[in-house]
Write an enzyme that holds these catalytic residues in place. Sequence first.
Site, PDB file in Angstrom:
ATOM      1  N   GLU A  89      -0.886 -10.976   2.584  1.00 21.14           N
ATOM      2  CA  GLU A  89      -0.721 -10.190   3.818  1.00 21.14           C
ATOM      3  C   GLU A  89      -1.082 -11.024   5.042  1.00 21.14           C
ATOM      4  OE1 GLU A  89      -1.460  -5.655   2.168  1.00 21.14           O
ATOM      5  OE2 GLU A  89      -3.183  -6.842   2.787  1.00 21.14           O
ATOM      6  N   LYS A  99      -8.568  -5.170   5.903  1.00 19.51           N
ATOM      7  CA  LYS A  99      -7.475  -4.958   4.976  1.00 19.51           C
ATOM      8  C   LYS A  99      -7.890  -5.484   3.609  1.00 19.51           C
ATOM      9  CE  LYS A  99      -3.268  -5.906   5.824  1.00 19.51           C
ATOM     10  NZ  LYS A  99      -2.989  -4.706   5.036  1.00 19.51           N
ATOM     11  N   GLY A 145       0.817  -1.211   0.000  1.00 23.24           N
ATOM     12  CA  GLY A 145       0.000   0.000   0.000  1.00 23.24           C
ATOM     13  C   GLY A 145       0.848   1.257   0.000  1.00 23.24           C
ATOM     14  N   ASP A 204      -7.192  -0.639   6.173  1.00 23.23           N
ATOM     15  CA  ASP A 204      -8.264   0.226   5.674  1.00 23.23           C
ATOM     16  C   ASP A 204      -9.151   0.730   6.808  1.00 23.23           C
ATOM     17  OD1 ASP A 204      -7.572  -0.034   2.864  1.00 23.23           O
ATOM     18  OD2 ASP A 204      -8.088  -2.135   3.175  1.00 23.23           O
ATOM     19  N   ASP A 252       2.536  -3.261   8.012  1.00 27.37           N
ATOM     20  CA  ASP A 252       1.523  -3.266   6.954  1.00 27.37           C
ATOM     21  C   ASP A 252       0.493  -2.165   7.213  1.00 27.37           C
ATOM     22  OD1 ASP A 252       0.157  -4.019   4.689  1.00 27.37           O
ATOM     23  OD2 ASP A 252      -0.175  -6.094   5.317  1.00 27.37           O
ATOM     24  N   GLY A 253      -0.216  -1.798   6.189  1.00 23.14           N
ATOM     25  CA  GLY A 253      -1.273  -0.810   6.291  1.00 23.14           C
ATOM     26  C   GLY A 253      -2.599  -1.450   6.662  1.00 23.14           C
TER      27      GLY A 253
HETATM   28  C1  5RP Z   1      -3.520  -3.844   0.718  1.00 24.38           C
HETATM   29  C2  5RP Z   1      -3.886  -3.296   2.049  1.00 24.38           C
HETATM   30  C3  5RP Z   1      -3.365  -1.950   2.381  1.00 24.38           C
HETATM   31  O1  5RP Z   1      -2.439  -2.090   3.407  1.00 24.38           O
HETATM   32  C4  5RP Z   1      -4.512  -1.062   2.775  1.00 24.38           C
HETATM   33  O2  5RP Z   1      -5.428  -0.991   1.691  1.00 24.38           O
HETATM   34  C5  5RP Z   1      -4.024   0.353   3.134  1.00 24.38           C
HETATM   35  O3  5RP Z   1      -3.459   0.947   2.016  1.00 24.38           O
HETATM   36  P1  5RP Z   1      -2.926   2.449   2.018  1.00 24.38           P
HETATM   37  O4  5RP Z   1      -1.748   2.488   2.940  1.00 24.38           O
HETATM   38  O5  5RP Z   1      -2.568   2.713   0.589  1.00 24.38           O
HETATM   39  O6  5RP Z   1      -4.037   3.345   2.514  1.00 24.38           O
HETATM   40  O7  5RP Z   1      -4.557  -3.911   2.835  1.00 24.38           O
HETATM   41  O8  5RP Z   1      -4.143  -5.073   0.470  1.00 24.38           O
END
Ligand code: 5RP
Length: 220
Positions: A101, A92, A28, A82, A79-80
Amino acid sequence: MGDDAKRAAGRAAVGELRDGMTIGLGTGSTVAHFLEALAESGLQVRGIPTSDATDAHARTLGLQVLSPDDVDRLDLTVDGADELTPGLSLTKGGGGALLREKVVATMSDHLVVVATPDKVVDQLGRTFPLPVEVIPFARGPVARTLVGRGYDVVERDGRTDNGNLILDATHPDGISDPVAESAALDRIPGIAEHGLFIDLATVALLGDDDGGVERRTAVR
Ligand code: 5RP
């Protein structure tokens, strides 16, 4: 919140690392900032990427890349997310990398989430649909099962890095019991993975537009 807030969170995650660690590399735009800060740090760290995009970015930056076959455990993953709750349950998969992930997160002693405060919610599934990765053969039956569970289902364009499709599932009431919902989705044949990450995240680093970062630990 803007990219400055994501940059603050991503860069702060380097502070969670030590020389010699083996880690998971999430996916992400927030993680992209982490990768760049990691490369600048000079720390000797090896990482398993959770997507083809992260793999390519990490290699471009000169980071050492491994596969899940190479190690038994990871010290941590960055990791990121949502959405995240105060207990650090997550949705996520906005970037479509949820399957790898979750594999990498479950190999890890700690999952450090890099995000922004506007993603903190009391209840999952209200501000972001739940991504469900499905093998193509099972698209119809899985979609009907999700509709039967009360979701509106929209198929995303394209395929994941694993050749699967993603159904974005929105429940009008949100997900009231993520533990039970996660277990129920785990039992549906044809679902390769879903975006509920329960009891995996241990730390959240929340960046703001002024460059500040709040560090939260899971309240469980
Ligand atoms: C990818 C994810 C990302 O970590 C999540 O969507 C967050 O993304 P970003 O940092 O671009 O806001 O789950 O599958």
